[in-house]
Design an enzyme around this catalytic site. Structure first.
Site, PDB file in Angstrom:
ATOM      1  CB  CYS A  53       1.657   3.266  -2.705  1.00 39.62           C
ATOM      2  SG  CYS A  53      -0.082   3.111  -1.916  1.00 39.62           S
ATOM      3  CB  CYS A  57      -0.981   9.177   2.087  1.00 38.60           C
ATOM      4  SG  CYS A  57      -2.059   7.843   1.773  1.00 38.60           S
ATOM      5  CB  CYS A  60       2.811   8.233   2.358  1.00 38.98           C
ATOM      6  SG  CYS A  60       3.806   6.690   2.282  1.00 38.98           S
ATOM      7  CB  CYS A  97       4.567  -4.706  12.261  1.00 38.02           C
ATOM      8  SG  CYS A  97       4.233  -4.709  13.956  1.00 38.02           S
ATOM      9  NE  ARG A 260       3.780  -0.095  18.348  1.00 41.92           N
ATOM     10  CZ  ARG A 260       2.914  -1.054  17.811  1.00 41.92           C
ATOM     11  NH1 ARG A 260       2.281  -0.681  16.800  1.00 41.92           N
ATOM     12  NH2 ARG A 260       2.739  -2.023  18.223  1.00 41.92           N
TER      13      ARG A 260
HETATM   14  N1  SAM Z   1      -0.358   1.329   2.568  1.00 39.85           N
HETATM   15  C1  SAM Z   1      -1.066   0.812   3.905  1.00 39.85           C
HETATM   16  C2  SAM Z   1      -1.945   2.006   4.495  1.00 39.85           C
HETATM   17  O1  SAM Z   1      -1.978   3.221   4.183  1.00 39.85           O
HETATM   18  O2  SAM Z   1      -2.699   1.588   5.500  1.00 39.85           O
HETATM   19  C3  SAM Z   1      -0.030   0.453   4.910  1.00 39.85           C
HETATM   20  C4  SAM Z   1       1.258   1.045   5.123  1.00 39.85           C
HETATM   21  S1  SAM Z   1       1.160   2.783   5.518  1.00 39.85           S
HETATM   22  C5  SAM Z   1       2.718   3.413   5.284  1.00 39.85           C
HETATM   23  C6  SAM Z   1       1.159   2.454   7.115  1.00 39.85           C
HETATM   24  C7  SAM Z   1       1.077   3.950   7.933  1.00 39.85           C
HETATM   25  O3  SAM Z   1       2.158   4.485   8.064  1.00 39.85           O
HETATM   26  C8  SAM Z   1       0.091   5.182   7.741  1.00 39.85           C
HETATM   27  O4  SAM Z   1      -1.232   4.849   7.793  1.00 39.85           O
HETATM   28  C9  SAM Z   1       0.647   6.257   8.214  1.00 39.85           C
HETATM   29  O5  SAM Z   1      -0.050   6.494   9.730  1.00 39.85           O
HETATM   30  C10 SAM Z   1       2.072   5.864   8.613  1.00 39.85           C
HETATM   31  N2  SAM Z   1       2.989   6.687   7.873  1.00 39.85           N
HETATM   32  C11 SAM Z   1       3.337   6.663   6.573  1.00 39.85           C
HETATM   33  N3  SAM Z   1       4.204   7.771   6.359  1.00 39.85           N
HETATM   34  C12 SAM Z   1       4.599   8.534   7.604  1.00 39.85           C
HETATM   35  C13 SAM Z   1       5.224   9.593   7.886  1.00 39.85           C
HETATM   36  N4  SAM Z   1       6.043  10.112   6.917  1.00 39.85           N
HETATM   37  N5  SAM Z   1       5.197   9.814   8.959  1.00 39.85           N
HETATM   38  C14 SAM Z   1       4.667   9.297   9.936  1.00 39.85           C
HETATM   39  N6  SAM Z   1       3.823   8.327   9.768  1.00 39.85           N
HETATM   40  C15 SAM Z   1       3.664   7.879   8.460  1.00 39.85           C
HETATM   41 FE1  SF4 Z   2       0.377   4.006   0.146  1.00 38.05          FE
HETATM   42 FE2  SF4 Z   2       1.580   5.390   1.857  1.00 38.05          FE
HETATM   43 FE3  SF4 Z   2      -0.825   5.927   1.613  1.00 38.05          FE
HETATM   44 FE4  SF4 Z   2      -0.254   3.422   2.571  1.00 38.05          FE
HETATM   45  S1  SF4 Z   2       0.274   5.516   3.513  1.00 38.05           S
HETATM   46  S2  SF4 Z   2      -1.538   3.911   1.187  1.00 38.05           S
HETATM   47  S3  SF4 Z   2       1.858   3.249   1.417  1.00 38.05           S
HETATM   48  S4  SF4 Z   2       0.592   6.250  -0.046  1.00 38.05           S
END
Ligand code: SAM
Ligand code: SF4
Ligand code: DTB
Length: 336
Positions: A53, A57, A60, A97, A260
């Site tokens: 990606c 973030c 992530c 999902c 949730r």
């Molecule tokens: N890329 C898209 C986005 O960011 O909206 C969709 C997938 S993203 C992985 C979905 C959500 O996963 C993020 O908004 C975040 O809240 C959650 N998430 C990602 N990494 C995480 C982590 N290490 N611990 C907890 N929640 C996480």
């Molecule tokens: Fe990309 Fe992860 Fe951020 Fe979603 S949460 S936009 S998958 S970096």
């Protein structure tokens, strides 16, 4: 029932600051007044496009720029997604999902994901997708394909957002959520705690969620899953009672929504999860994996439900009530 959208920061902070027992008693009363306190909705997640990606973030594991060991993969083929949906359905999930590690879907991806939505829906499951930012046209196309929910989290307080994500802005999230609502999709929108934010900032996240033009129908509260290689690995662990407080205040502010108990369950004790259910959580992710990280195995969840007398929620679809096998499994556990 009147739902409020005008909460002040001071009000939300005052709720988070209540003595723990007073907060739990209030939250549970709201929960029992609006929901079956012994029923929990069960969704299964699948990462249909993993890793690589372009966003940054800080939490992530799928951001290309961090070295987390998550390998970038292409969008899964339709048949493979359907196999996983069937497995999730026979394990007892009522909602499927689909998540993609995209900043936003490319137009060529939209038709492919729309086909997945159509086919999963045809199995008799509720559908949810989380694909990043959407235009109005994309949201409309997913709605037309049969999408029920779109997940797009605010993630953290507006004033903390810039410390966690630099490749987009809080306002971008609000814009996508508006497209999602305009398309007639239900919103799944929550956030993450345990990222080093203050209690006041946790109040800021809850205030922003509850003051959206409509309360999200589903509010995932994630506890940061710390992944080696991400900037947030090594962040001080959040006091578990703070997590319960978050669930409780989400329940009080958004009484009709499903709250949730989302990422982070694998690291939680059964007792902590039980407190969360008492405080108003009534939905979980079910199945051994979230997107890239672990989740409790289904046996452990079935046993926990049985010990607590919790029943998985059924879902009404056009073809009638879907009877989830997990209900049977939970009864067997209860009888054992
Ligand atoms: N890329 C898209 C986005 O960011 O909206 C969709 C997938 S993203 C992985 C979905 C959500 O996963 C993020 O908004 C975040 O809240 C959650 N998430 C990602 N990494 C995480 C982590 N290490 N611990 C907890 N929640 C996480
Ligand atoms: Fe990309 Fe992860 Fe951020 Fe979603 S949460 S936009 S998958 S970096
Ligand atoms: C949400 O709020 N949490 C889920 C779902 N919506 C998409 C994702 C959690 C991801 C946890 C880290 C991972 O497994 O990669």
């Amino acid at each position: 029932m009147s739902l409020r959208h005008d909460y002040t920061r001071a009000e939300v902070e005052a709720l988070l600051d209540l003595p723990f027992n007073d907060l739990l008693a209030r939250a549970h009363a709201v929960h029992a007044a609006h929901h079956d306190a012994n029923a929990v909705q069960v969704s299964t997640l699948l990462s249909i496009k993993t890793g690589g990606c372009p966003e940054d973030c800080a939490y992530c594991p799928q951001a290309a720029r961090y070295h987390t060991g998550v390998e970038a993969q292409k969008l899964m083929p339709l048949d493979a997604v359907l196999d996983r949906a069937r497995q999730a359905q026979s394990a007892g999930a009522t909602r499927f999902c689909m998540g993609a590690a995209w900043r936003s879907p490319k137009d060529r991806d939209v038709e492919k994901v729309a086909a997945m939505i159509r086919e999963v829906k045809a199995l008799g499951m509720e559908t949810c997708a989380t694909l990043g930012m959407l235009t109005q046209d994309q949201a409309d196309r997913f709605k037309a394909a049969g999408l029920d929910y779109y997940n797009h989290n605010l993630d953290t307080a507006p004033e903390f957002y810039g410390e966690i994500i630099h490749t987009r802005e809080f306002a971008d999230r609000l814009d996508t959520l508006e497209c999602v609502r305009n398309a007639g999709l239900k919103t799944c929108c929550g956030g993450i705690v345990g990222m080093g934010e203050t209690r006041a900032q946790r109040a800021g996240l809850l205030q922003a969620l509850a003051n959206l033009p409509e309360h999200p129908q589903s509010v995932p509260i994630n506890r940061l899953v710390q992944v080696e290689g991400t900037p947030l690995a090594g962040t001080a662990q959040l006091d578990p009672f703070e997590f319960v407080r978050m669930i409780a205040v989400a329940r009080i502010l958004m009484p009709a929504s499903m709250v949730r108990l989302s990422a982070g369950r694998a690291e939680m004790s059964d007792e902590l999860q039980a407190l969360c259910f008492f405080a108003g959580a009534n939905s979980i992710f079910y199945g051994e994996k979230l997107l890239t990280t672990g989740n409790p195995d289904t046996e452990r969840d079935q046993a926990l439900f049985a010990r607590l007398g919790i029943m998985p929620m059924q879902v009404e679809v056009e073809s009638g009530t879907v009877h989830a096998d997990i209900a049977e499994d939970c009864r067997e556990h209860a009888a054992a």
